[in-house]
Scaffold this active site. Structure first.
Site, PDB file in Angstrom:
ATOM      1  N   ASP A   1      -8.939  19.889 -12.627  1.00  0.00           N
ATOM      2  CA  ASP A   1      -9.293  18.436 -13.049  1.00  0.00           C
ATOM      3  C   ASP A   1      -8.959  18.349 -14.759  1.00  0.00           C
ATOM      4  O   ASP A   1      -9.591  19.009 -15.444  1.00  0.00           O
ATOM      5  CB  ASP A   1     -10.862  18.079 -12.959  1.00  0.00           C
ATOM      6  CG  ASP A   1     -11.190  16.543 -13.186  1.00  0.00           C
ATOM      7  OD1 ASP A   1     -10.592  16.206 -14.164  1.00  0.00           O
ATOM      8  OD2 ASP A   1     -11.999  15.876 -12.631  1.00  0.00           O
TER       9      ASP A   1
ATOM     10  N   LYS B   1      -9.995   7.552 -18.046  1.00  0.00           N
ATOM     11  CA  LYS B   1     -10.586   7.907 -19.383  1.00  0.00           C
ATOM     12  C   LYS B   1      -9.550   8.070 -20.217  1.00  0.00           C
ATOM     13  O   LYS B   1      -9.014   6.959 -20.488  1.00  0.00           O
ATOM     14  CB  LYS B   1     -11.402   9.462 -19.051  1.00  0.00           C
ATOM     15  CG  LYS B   1     -12.155   9.449 -17.749  1.00  0.00           C
ATOM     16  CD  LYS B   1     -13.404   8.494 -17.832  1.00  0.00           C
ATOM     17  CE  LYS B   1     -14.139   8.328 -16.641  1.00  0.00           C
ATOM     18  NZ  LYS B   1     -14.460   9.813 -15.776  1.00  0.00           N
TER      19      LYS B   1
ATOM     20  N   ARG C   1       0.752  -1.382   0.076  1.00  0.00           N
ATOM     21  CA  ARG C   1      -0.051   0.020   0.119  1.00  0.00           C
ATOM     22  C   ARG C   1       0.764   1.260   0.068  1.00  0.00           C
ATOM     23  O   ARG C   1       0.497   2.413  -0.595  1.00  0.00           O
ATOM     24  CB  ARG C   1      -1.081   0.264   1.203  1.00  0.00           C
ATOM     25  CG  ARG C   1      -1.739   1.316   1.251  1.00  0.00           C
ATOM     26  CD  ARG C   1      -2.922   1.294   2.421  1.00  0.00           C
ATOM     27  NE  ARG C   1      -2.770   0.316   3.411  1.00  0.00           N
ATOM     28  CZ  ARG C   1      -2.024   0.675   4.674  1.00  0.00           C
ATOM     29  NH1 ARG C   1      -1.378   1.630   4.571  1.00  0.00           N
ATOM     30  NH2 ARG C   1      -1.845  -0.287   5.475  1.00  0.00           N
TER      31      ARG C   1
ATOM     32  N   TYR D   1     -17.901  17.200 -13.105  1.00  0.00           N
ATOM     33  CA  TYR D   1     -18.526  15.788 -13.424  1.00  0.00           C
ATOM     34  C   TYR D   1     -19.198  15.707 -12.081  1.00  0.00           C
ATOM     35  O   TYR D   1     -19.148  16.156 -10.856  1.00  0.00           O
ATOM     36  CB  TYR D   1     -16.949  15.231 -13.057  1.00  0.00           C
ATOM     37  CG  TYR D   1     -17.359  13.483 -12.893  1.00  0.00           C
ATOM     38  CD1 TYR D   1     -17.560  12.804 -14.022  1.00  0.00           C
ATOM     39  CD2 TYR D   1     -17.032  12.864 -11.676  1.00  0.00           C
ATOM     40  CE1 TYR D   1     -17.869  11.507 -14.003  1.00  0.00           C
ATOM     41  CE2 TYR D   1     -17.274  11.530 -11.613  1.00  0.00           C
ATOM     42  CZ  TYR D   1     -17.701  10.807 -12.901  1.00  0.00           C
ATOM     43  OH  TYR D   1     -17.818   9.439 -12.930  1.00  0.00           O
TER      44      TYR D   1
HETATM   45  C1  LIG Z   1     -14.961  10.026 -14.549  1.00  0.00           C
HETATM   46  C2  LIG Z   1     -14.555  11.395 -13.923  1.00  0.00           C
HETATM   47  C3  LIG Z   1     -14.068  11.714 -12.701  1.00  0.00           C
HETATM   48  C4  LIG Z   1     -14.069  10.793 -11.599  1.00  0.00           C
HETATM   49  O1  LIG Z   1     -13.119   9.416 -12.058  1.00  0.00           O
HETATM   50  P1  LIG Z   1     -13.648   8.056 -11.595  1.00  0.00           P
HETATM   51  O2  LIG Z   1     -12.282   7.267 -12.158  1.00  0.00           O
HETATM   52  O3  LIG Z   1     -14.954   7.312 -12.308  1.00  0.00           O
HETATM   53  O4  LIG Z   1     -13.473   7.786 -10.260  1.00  0.00           O
HETATM   54  C5  LIG Z   1     -13.537  12.811 -12.366  1.00  0.00           C
HETATM   55  N1  LIG Z   1     -13.686  13.764 -13.056  1.00  0.00           N
HETATM   56  C6  LIG Z   1     -13.924  13.790 -14.629  1.00  0.00           C
HETATM   57  C7  LIG Z   1     -13.953  14.955 -15.359  1.00  0.00           C
HETATM   58  C8  LIG Z   1     -14.401  12.630 -14.895  1.00  0.00           C
HETATM   59  O5  LIG Z   1     -14.528  12.468 -16.261  1.00  0.00           O
END
Ligand SMILES: *Cc1c(COP(=O)(O)O)cnc(C)c1O
Length: 410
Positions: free
Chosen positions: A197, A222, A73, A125
């Site tokens: 983000d 993504k 971890r 998001y």
């Molecule tokens: C999908 C997404 C998240 C969250 O990520 P996860 O891997 O699903 O927990 C955060 N910000 C954006 C812009 C996203 O598209």
């Protein structure tokens, strides 16, 4: 026995490898870093790809005398390679990998204390909004959501107890573009970190740390992984104190990714720059065609001159990305018929994979946003979001045409 000098090299040497790659050639391109950042040949066998180290514990020569790893971890060689690679792509110093984007965001928000306040972009998001609203708020950490397209609203929302500014650009699902450098300036004046983000843009198209942001956060689920087969998250910063605190939280709170998932993301990253070029090329073509379609009310794509964020996107992004949303004329029934008729675009949540996806934000990804907020943001019943994949442009357009045909027949 997994412990041998090679793993020590991969792990302990990761920072040095990135540094040596970057310092040897300061202008090293992101195409090269995506393949080599944080990685080098395993010296014992010559393995070119980073080994997946599954061991959860690491033998010590004597108590407390280990080779940089003690427990899975706290640190793992495959994870270290991924963290160094993502850090190099964002031009950061400290990279941290997580079991999901939400895990990464939760770690960042644990830099805060009860009584603290966050100024956040309004079109984030759905899961980000949910963490603020349903997890942090009951713990005494409040957020104000503002449309950051007008930067003066950010300044007005600042309070004495504002301890963080949070933005997502381009935003989801409206593809609003916020000026990172301008908001970074305001955060700096307040003496607080700006978190960006960067999931939609990726470091290939936008590098927030270069624009003054303090922390970059990703859902690697993504574009970074890009193959829709691993859920993960990442954080990058240049700030040593924040890097150290986040490293502590990563270990203490434990939202770490598996070594296998780290390997998958590392593998996906190698083609990130190439994939992004094609995502962008196809998205540009489809957006232009959608603009001219009689059943389309509005197209939201930062690469269109008609987009309100066009000028800022030109300034801070190298290209407008692979995400498009548009308002289909008609009712909810027409949107349903459109999505049901698609054969190549899968009707599914998520984005950024090699395969094209289409979804309905009001019913799917943004269902956790209250209806009145959705309406104010423009998340209407006709809004469709596309993640443009790597299939042939002509096939993708033909698929959308089939959708329009079905919507018309309703
Ligand atoms: C999908 C997404 C998240 C969250 O990520 P996860 O891997 O699903 O927990 C955060 N910000 C954006 C812009 C996203 O598209």
């Amino acid at each position: 026995m997994l412990m041998n000098p090679s793993y020590v090299d991969i792990a302990g040497g990761v920072g040095r490898v990135v540094m040596s790659l970057m310092s040897a050639k300061p202008g090293l391109s992101i195409d090269t870093l995506a393949i080599h950042g944080g990685q080098h040949h395993e010296p014992i066998t010559g393995a070119v790809m980073p080994p997946i180290v599954l061991s959860t514990t690491f033998a010590q020569d004597g108590p407390g005398n280990h080779k940089g790893f003690d427990y899975g971890r706290s640190g793992n060689p495959t994870r270290n390679a991924l963290e160094a690679c993502i850090a190099s792509l964002e031009g950061g110093k400290h990279g941290l990998a997580y079991s999901s984007g939400c895990g990464a965001m939760t770690n960042i928000l644990h830099l805060l204390r009860p009584g603290d306040h966050v100024v956040c972009g309004d079109d984030v998001y759905g899961g980000t909004f949910r963490i603020f609203d349903k997890v942090m708020k009951p713990m005494g950490i409040e957020a104000t959501f503002v449309d950051m397209t007008d930067v003066s609203r950010v300044e007005k929302a600042m309070r004495a107890n504002t301890k963080m500014v949070w933005m997502e650009t381009p935003s989801n699902p409206m593809l609003k573009v916020f000026d990172i450098a301008a908001v970074a300036e305001l955060a700096k004046k307040q003496g607080v970190p700006l978190v960006v983000d960067n999931t939609f843009a990726t470091p290939v198209l936008q590098r927030p740390l270069d624009l003054g942001a303090t922390i970059v956060v990703h859902s690697t689920t993504k574009y970074l992984n890009g193959h829709s087969d691993a859920v993960g998250g990442a954080i990058v910063t240049r700030d040593d104190a924040l890097g150290e605190r986040l490293r502590f939280l990563q270990n203490a709170m434990g939202a770490v990714p598996s070594p296998f998932d780290c390997y998958l993301v590392l593998r996906g990253l190698k083609t990130l720059p190439v994939r992004m070029r094609q995502h962008v090329a196809s998205a540009r073509t489809l957006a232009a065609k959608l603009v001219g379609h009689p059943q389309v009310e509005r197209v939201h794509y930062p690469g269109l001159e008609s987009h309100p964020g066009y000028a800022v996107a030109q300034k801070q992004m190298s290209a407008p990305g692979g995400m498009i949303s548009f308002d289909l004329r008609g009712s909810l029934d027409q949107s349903r018929a459109f999505l049901k008729a698609l054969r190549i675009f899968a009707c599914a949540e998520s984005l950024g994979g090699v395969e094209s996806l289409a979804e309905h934000p009001a019913i799917m990804t943004h269902a956790s946003v209250p209806p009145e907020n959705r309406k104010a943001l423009g998340i209407v019943d006709g809004l469709i979001r596309l993640s443009v994949g790597l299939e042939a442009e002509a096939d993708l357009w033909a698929d959308l045409e089939a959708g329009f045909h079905a919507a018309k027949a309703v």
